[in-house]
Structures are given as structure tokens and as C-alpha cells.
Design an enzyme around this catalytic site. Structure first.
Site, PDB file in Angstrom:
ATOM      1  CG  LEU A  38      26.469   7.066 -38.240  1.00  0.00           C
ATOM      2  CD1 LEU A  38      25.805   5.963 -37.418  1.00  0.00           C
ATOM      3  CD2 LEU A  38      27.164   8.076 -37.328  1.00  0.00           C
ATOM      4  CB  SER A  39      32.635   5.980 -40.033  1.00  0.00           C
ATOM      5  OG  SER A  39      33.700   5.177 -40.482  1.00  0.00           O
ATOM      6  N   GLY A  40      31.210   3.725 -42.136  1.00  0.00           N
ATOM      7  CA  GLY A  40      30.820   2.329 -42.283  1.00  0.00           C
ATOM      8  C   GLY A  40      29.391   2.130 -42.738  1.00  0.00           C
ATOM      9  CB  SER A  41      26.553   4.456 -43.265  1.00  0.00           C
ATOM     10  OG  SER A  41      27.149   5.448 -44.096  1.00  0.00           O
ATOM     11  N   GLY A  42      28.169   2.858 -45.654  1.00  0.00           N
ATOM     12  CA  GLY A  42      28.127   2.429 -47.054  1.00  0.00           C
ATOM     13  C   GLY A  42      28.105   3.581 -48.043  1.00  0.00           C
ATOM     14  CB  SER A  44      32.885   5.312 -50.092  1.00  0.00           C
ATOM     15  OG  SER A  44      33.283   6.484 -49.418  1.00  0.00           O
ATOM     16  CB  SER A 111      28.628  16.070 -44.331  1.00  0.00           C
ATOM     17  OG  SER A 111      27.874  15.078 -44.963  1.00  0.00           O
TER      18      SER A 111
END
Length: 202
Positions: A38-42, A44, A111
Site C-alpha cells: 500500500l501507499s505509505g507501507s515503506g 520506496s 502494483s
């Protein structure tokens, strides 16, 4: 209706093959590390930490980040489901080129759809696709909200936001699973590198 797609395309055979480029690197076996979550999961953050560890050890890698790629190659795509599919298809093809060059390529993309990730896996040879599930709970991701996107999505300012009004299909059998709600970024990065070392990539 006439198609704009060219039919007069012939594959050009290179004189330097993938095996030659892999042999030149010598110290590693190429693969794509596909970070999904998810977005914000870490995704990157961990991918960056992994690349730093690999670089420090002398390995050859390249990181493809979701936001960065949408500034260039995929700047024409929206976040609607059809464009999300095309986004991942393009990155799958690009990651294949990096692997062909003998590199360890790290991709950090939400993704969200299982089918799309499975398709990318089929682009690569056996054991050259390593799915890294950053399995951080939605509540934790939303609490972090580093870009303020969850707040905007909850307010209806962003449509097709994964986890809110667009589905995320978690991997069924990822090669690696990490959770930044219970482990530090450094611990997660070390876990990924340990997998690579333990399975003959390094």
C-alpha cells in the site's frame, strides 16, 4: 479502424548476449526485486535502503520508483484501473531490460493487482522475479500518510486510491514478506539482502 501500431518490426539480435553481461558483472546473479504494498507501507524507503547496502558491497543495481517513473516514462497515465495495468506492464518490460543487462533491479510500485504482478513474473526467467510484499497494515499506512494522500482520498479529492476506493490484492506466495509496523527499515533491508545472499544472487 486503422491501428497505429507498427507491424514492420523485426527483432534485432545483439552480438553481446545476456550471459556475456552477467559474466562481466561476475559477482551477482541478475533479478528483479518487485516491492509491492500500500501507499505509505515503506516500499520506496526499504528499496532505497536495500540498494544502499548492495552498492556498499560492490553490487550493480538500479532502483525504479513508482512516483519517479510517472514523471517521465509513464507521465501520460492516470490512476484509473486500466492505466494502472499499463503502468505495471511498462515497468515489467523495463525491469526485464535491466535484468538482461545483468543488474539487480529494484522496483517500488503499489502494483495492486495480482494478475498484473503475475504477468510481470512471466516476463522473467525462472527465479529472476522476487516478489517482496511490504505487508504493512492499512491503518498504519493511513496513520503515517507521508504525502497526505489518504487524507485527500478520504475527503474525496483523489479518486481510485488504493486501499480506499480501489482494491489492493495482496500477494499469495511472495518470496519475501516484511512488515514495517513491527520491524525497522534497516531490519527489513537486511532481511531482503539476506534472502539474496542465501539464494545465490550475491
Amino acid at each position: 479502424m486503422k491501428s497505429d501500431k507498427s507491424t514492420n518490426v523485426v527483432w534485432h539480435q545483439h552480438q553481446i548476449a545476456k550471459a556475456d553481461r552477467v559474466r562481466q558483472k561476475g559477482i551477482q546473479r541478475p533479478a528483479v526485486l518487485w516491492f509491492t504494498g500500500l501507499s505509505g507501507s515503506g516500499k520506496s524507503t526499504i528499496a532505497n535502503a536495500v540498494e544502499q547496502l548492495l552498492f556498499a558491497k560492490g553490487y550493480h543495481s538500479y532502483l525504479l520508483d513508482g512516483d519517479n517513473v510517472r514523471h517521465g516514462l509513464n507521465k501520460d497515465l492516470s490512476f484509473a484501473d486500466a492505466d494502472r495495468v499499463e503502468n505495471i506492464r511498462r515497468i515489467g518490460e523495463v525491469s526485464k531490460l535491466f535484468v538482461d543487462a545483468g543488474l539487480l533491479v529494484l522496483t517500488a510500485f503499489i502494483s495492486p493487482f495480482q494478475q498484473d504482478r503475475a504477468l510481470v513474473r512471466t516476463l522473467h526467467s525462472e527465479q529472476e522475479f522476487i516478489e517482496v510484499f511490504v505487508d504493512t497494515p492499512l491503518a498504519v499506512c493511513e496513520q503515517r500518510d507521508p504525502k497526505g494522500l489518504y487524507k485527500k482520498a478520504r475527503a474525496g479529492e483523489i479518486k481510485h486510491f488504493t486501499g480506499i476506493d480501489s482494491a489492493y490484492e495482496p500477494p499469495l506466495k511472495p518470496e519475501i514478506r516484511v512488515d514495517t509496523s513491527t520491524a525497522s527499515v534497516a531490519e527489513c533491508a537486511e532481511q531482503v539482502v539476506a534472502y539474496l545472499a542465501g539464494n545465490g544472487y550475491l
